[in-house]
Write a protein that holds these residues in place. Structure first.
Motif, short mmCIF file in Angstrom:
data_model
loop_
_atom_site.label_atom_id
_atom_site.label_comp_id
_atom_site.label_asym_id
_atom_site.label_seq_id
_atom_site.Cartn_x
_atom_site.Cartn_y
_atom_site.Cartn_z
N THR A 126 -12.62 28.37 43.24
CA THR A 126 -12.02 28.94 42.03
C THR A 126 -11.22 30.20 42.38
O THR A 126 -11.21 30.66 43.53
CB THR A 126 -13.11 29.28 41.00
OG1 THR A 126 -13.99 30.27 41.56
CG2 THR A 126 -13.92 28.03 40.67
N SER A 158 -16.59 25.69 42.58
CA SER A 158 -16.62 25.21 41.20
C SER A 158 -17.99 24.70 40.82
O SER A 158 -18.42 24.79 39.67
CB SER A 158 -15.57 24.12 41.01
OG SER A 158 -15.76 23.08 41.98
N HIS A 210 -9.25 17.69 41.56
CA HIS A 210 -8.53 17.79 40.29
C HIS A 210 -8.02 16.42 39.81
O HIS A 210 -7.23 16.36 38.87
CB HIS A 210 -7.35 18.75 40.43
CG HIS A 210 -7.76 20.15 40.78
ND1 HIS A 210 -8.57 20.91 39.98
CD2 HIS A 210 -7.47 20.91 41.87
CE1 HIS A 210 -8.77 22.09 40.54
NE2 HIS A 210 -8.11 22.12 41.70
N THR A 258 -8.93 21.97 35.19
CA THR A 258 -10.26 22.21 35.77
C THR A 258 -11.38 21.82 34.80
O THR A 258 -12.56 21.86 35.18
CB THR A 258 -10.42 23.68 36.15
OG1 THR A 258 -10.22 24.51 34.99
CG2 THR A 258 -9.39 24.07 37.22
#
Length: 683
Positions: free
Chosen positions: A601, A607, A510, A657
């Motif tokens: 996720t 992801s 992130h 995200t």
């Protein structure tokens, strides 16, 4: 006439061949002439379009005939048929592109225009779109540490762009282009010889993408809409002992990207369209003064100067970025031949960079206090001196050794040694070795501004100067085979960083952290390529490259993410006997690679995958040649291969995200195009 021809030959060797590493075959360069021919012999063309450099530096020279094999609307599209240079998107939202040479980012390639350093800092993410294809006369791609004449920055190589010259033949050229993605372009170039000494060339360019495309249905532009104006005017005055080259250019560009407008007009933040808009104004100017002191010994003195101003404003959703960069460069060059064996060159240079940037956000959750420097200016002045000696023993053995000493106002004094050796034990074999060092000042936010388009937090440490060694070895063979010549080349390069600005996607999925290297970073690249004219008019080229690029991320030595492990290339070019029709086909096989560390996720899935697959791309073009004009029709990515979900979190671009930088493949499908080239008054 003979005296004038000798003077032009000496000047061309100084101005157009300013870097000894850039020497190319006479058939490819308007900068080399014969003492037995007059001024008209300056316009010499090559039917092959691409030739290996004949000097001690390994590389190729790409002529106009090679560029005409594809659309080549700009510099970024000019390497389609080149096995050494890769061009790819850096992210799917802003359209930023980068080249890769020897497996590493294009920031380690020194970009030159007319042998003057250019397109640094904020210009680098979009520079491949700043050079219109119809303006280019030749592109020289040299690999490795190159010459010390142009500075200390080349780590993996140099790319020098030669534009159309004021002294070229009088007349005008028009190039009109359009593609199925709603992009249109118009280029008009013209030469005027005002008298036997004074000439000028005017280069103009306009492009516009007038429609929106969302082929994958994610709600975002497949590629931004770009509108650009670009004008360049260049002059030459040729005297008996003094020649002047100079010019100025202006570029204005607007990029629109982000979410498509389907009629929403909500004012609340979560439902506001995520828009990206970039506006760029760039001004450049240069002057070259050459003084011919001794024609017989090629003794010359030249003063080369350039200046640029780059101003950019960008909005990424709720984030606003402003960049103002200025650069001034000057180089004083002395060069002479000592007999037929020795060449000596020495000079002094000065480079000044000013980079001012500010960033602000209208959303509370974006905190840029970690960016260094933030809302501040970077100033660096770097004077330097160099000396370079070249030994040439009947072209069988060529040794070029150079040493630079520079003093940076930020990093102090540093030395740049470089050595190139070429040995021809036989007419069909050329062996080259090279070793040298390179340095680079990092403009972290300006060079990576496209990262602001995503939702990841961005942290930039106080970065040191980048420093790396590069070593290379290559062998070129010209083998007589069935009445033709099979041209083969094999090469290996190793780049090792002592310090590097590492863009870390892995430590935190992130966040993005740009930090100084803490560990090892290196690149191994091996390539083999071959070209053979099967029969008159048909030439086949095949190449294969293998890369091993690793860097330390968060204390772990890992393969560099989003980097292809290998690449295969096959091209076929056929021209009919009367040269009325030309057919060109290129197939690229891009190997798979590693993706940055994914995250889990909310529904328990990753992801993105931990690796990406290999994929192929096919392009083709048909050209019909007429006496004073030609028309071409072609297509790119005819395999229609497209990366699925190039934008992570496209449904919620306001979240952390949201990430448009996970790009490893094409972001749009097949594209068709058509264009026409017209010569008016040129023979």
């Amino acid at each position: 006439m003979k005296k004038k021809t000798i003077m032009l030959t000496a000047l061309s060797a100084l101005l157009c061949g300013h870097a000894a590493a850039q020497h190319v075959h006479a058939a490819d360069s308007s900068c080399m002439t014969s003492k037995d021919h007059g001024l008209k012999e300056l316009k010499v063309t090559s039917k092959s379009g691409m030739r290996r450099m004949v000097g001690p530096v390994n590389g190729v020279s790409i002529g106009r005939h090679e560029l005409f094999k594809a659309a080549c609307c700009n510099l970024g599209e000019s390497f389609t048929t080149n096995p050494s240079v890769d061009v790819s998107y850096s992210d799917a939202a802003t359209g930023a592109k980068q080249i890769r040479l020897l497996g590493l980012s294009g920031t380690y390639v020194q970009m030159l225009t007319e042998n003057l350093p250019n397109y640094r800092g904020a210009a680098s993410p979009y520079a491949l779109g700043y050079v219109p294809g119809p303006w280019m006369k030749n592109i020289s791609v040299s690999k490795g540490c190159s010459s010390v004449k142009n500075g200390y920055e080349a780590i993996t190589g140099q790319i020098n762009i030669d534009f159309l010259k004021p002294e070229d033949v009088d007349g005008m050229e028009v190039n009109l282009f359009g593609d199925s993605k709603s992009r249109i372009e118009a280029n008009i170039t013209g030469n005027i010889h005002l008298n036997r000494r004074l000439s000028t060339v005017l280069l103009t360019h306009y492009e516009n993408s007038f429609d929106e495309h969302d082929g994958n249905g994610d709600g975002f532009y497949d590629q931004p809409r770009v509108r650009q104006w670009h004008v360049d005017n260049r002059w030459q005055w040729a005297g008996d002992h003094y020649i002047f080259h100079g010019g100025a250019s202006w570029l204005k560009e607007r990029r629109l990207g982000g979410q498509l407008n389907h009629g929403q007009n909500q004012s609340s933040l979560p439902h506001t369209l995520y828009n990206i808009e970039q506006n760029t104004d760039r001004y450049e100017g240069y002057m070259k003064h050459a003084f011919i002191l001794d024609h017989e010994h090629g003794t010359n003195v030249a003063l080369l100067t350039s200046a640029s101003l780059h101003e950019q404003t960008a909005d990424y959703g709720m984030k606003h970025l402003y960049i103002n960069e200025k650069n001034v460069y000057a180089s004083l060059v002395f060069e002479t031949n000592i007999g037929h064996v020795h060449n000596f060159s020495a000079g002094a240079s000065f480079n000044h960079d000013y980079s001012s940037q500010s960033i602000e956000s209208r959303a509370q959750r974006y905190d840029y206090s970690s960016l260094i420097p933030l809302n501040s200016a970077l100033r660096e002045s770097t004077p330097g001196v160099y000396a370079q000696y070249t030994l040439n023993l009947d072209h069988r053995l060529t040794v070029m050794a150079g040493l630079r000493a520079d003093h940076s106002s930020l990093y102090g004094t540093f030395l740049t040694p470089r050595l190139h050796v070429k040995w021809m034990p036989h007419d069909i074999v050329s062996l080259r070795l090279s070793a040298g060092k390179g340095y680079r000042t990092v403009f972290a936010l300006a060079e990576n501004s496209y990262l602001l388009a995503g939702g990841r937090s961005l942290t930039i440490d106080d970065l040191r100067q980048e420093e790396a060694w590069n070593y290379g070895a290559s062998a070129a063979l010209n083998i007589p085979l069935w009445g033709k010549t099979l041209k083969m080349n094999a090469e290996y390069y190793y780049t090792r960083f002592s310090n590097q600005a590492v863009v870390d996607y892995d430590s935190d999925p992130h966040a993005i952290h740009i930090a100084n290297l803490d560990g090892r970073s290196y690149s191994h690249t091996m390539q083999i390529d071959a070209s053979y004219p099967v029969f008159d008019g048909l030439t086949l080229t095949a190449a294969y490259r293998l890369s091993d690029v690793k860097c330390t991320y968060g204390g772990r030595l890992m393969t560099k993410p989003l980097t292809n492990r290998y690449k295969g290339l096959f091209t076929a070019s056929y021209k009919t006997p009367l040269e009325l029709w030309q057919f060109d086909v290129t197939f690229q096989l891009n190997g798979g690679g590693r993706m940055p560390q994914p995250y889990v996720t909310d529904d328990g899935t990753l992801s993105w995958q931990t690796s990406f697959p290999a994929f192929g791309q096919l392009s083709a073009q048909v050209t019909r040649w007429f006496r004073h004009w030609s028309v071409y029709v072609g297509g790119e990515n005819l395999t229609a291969y497209r990366q699925k979900n190039p934008i992570i979190g496209a449904s919620d671009p306001w979240s952390q995200t949201f990430d448009p930088t996970m790009i490893w493949g094409p972001v749009h499908g097949a594209m068709a195009y058509m264009g026409v080239r017209i010569n008016i008054g040129k023979k």
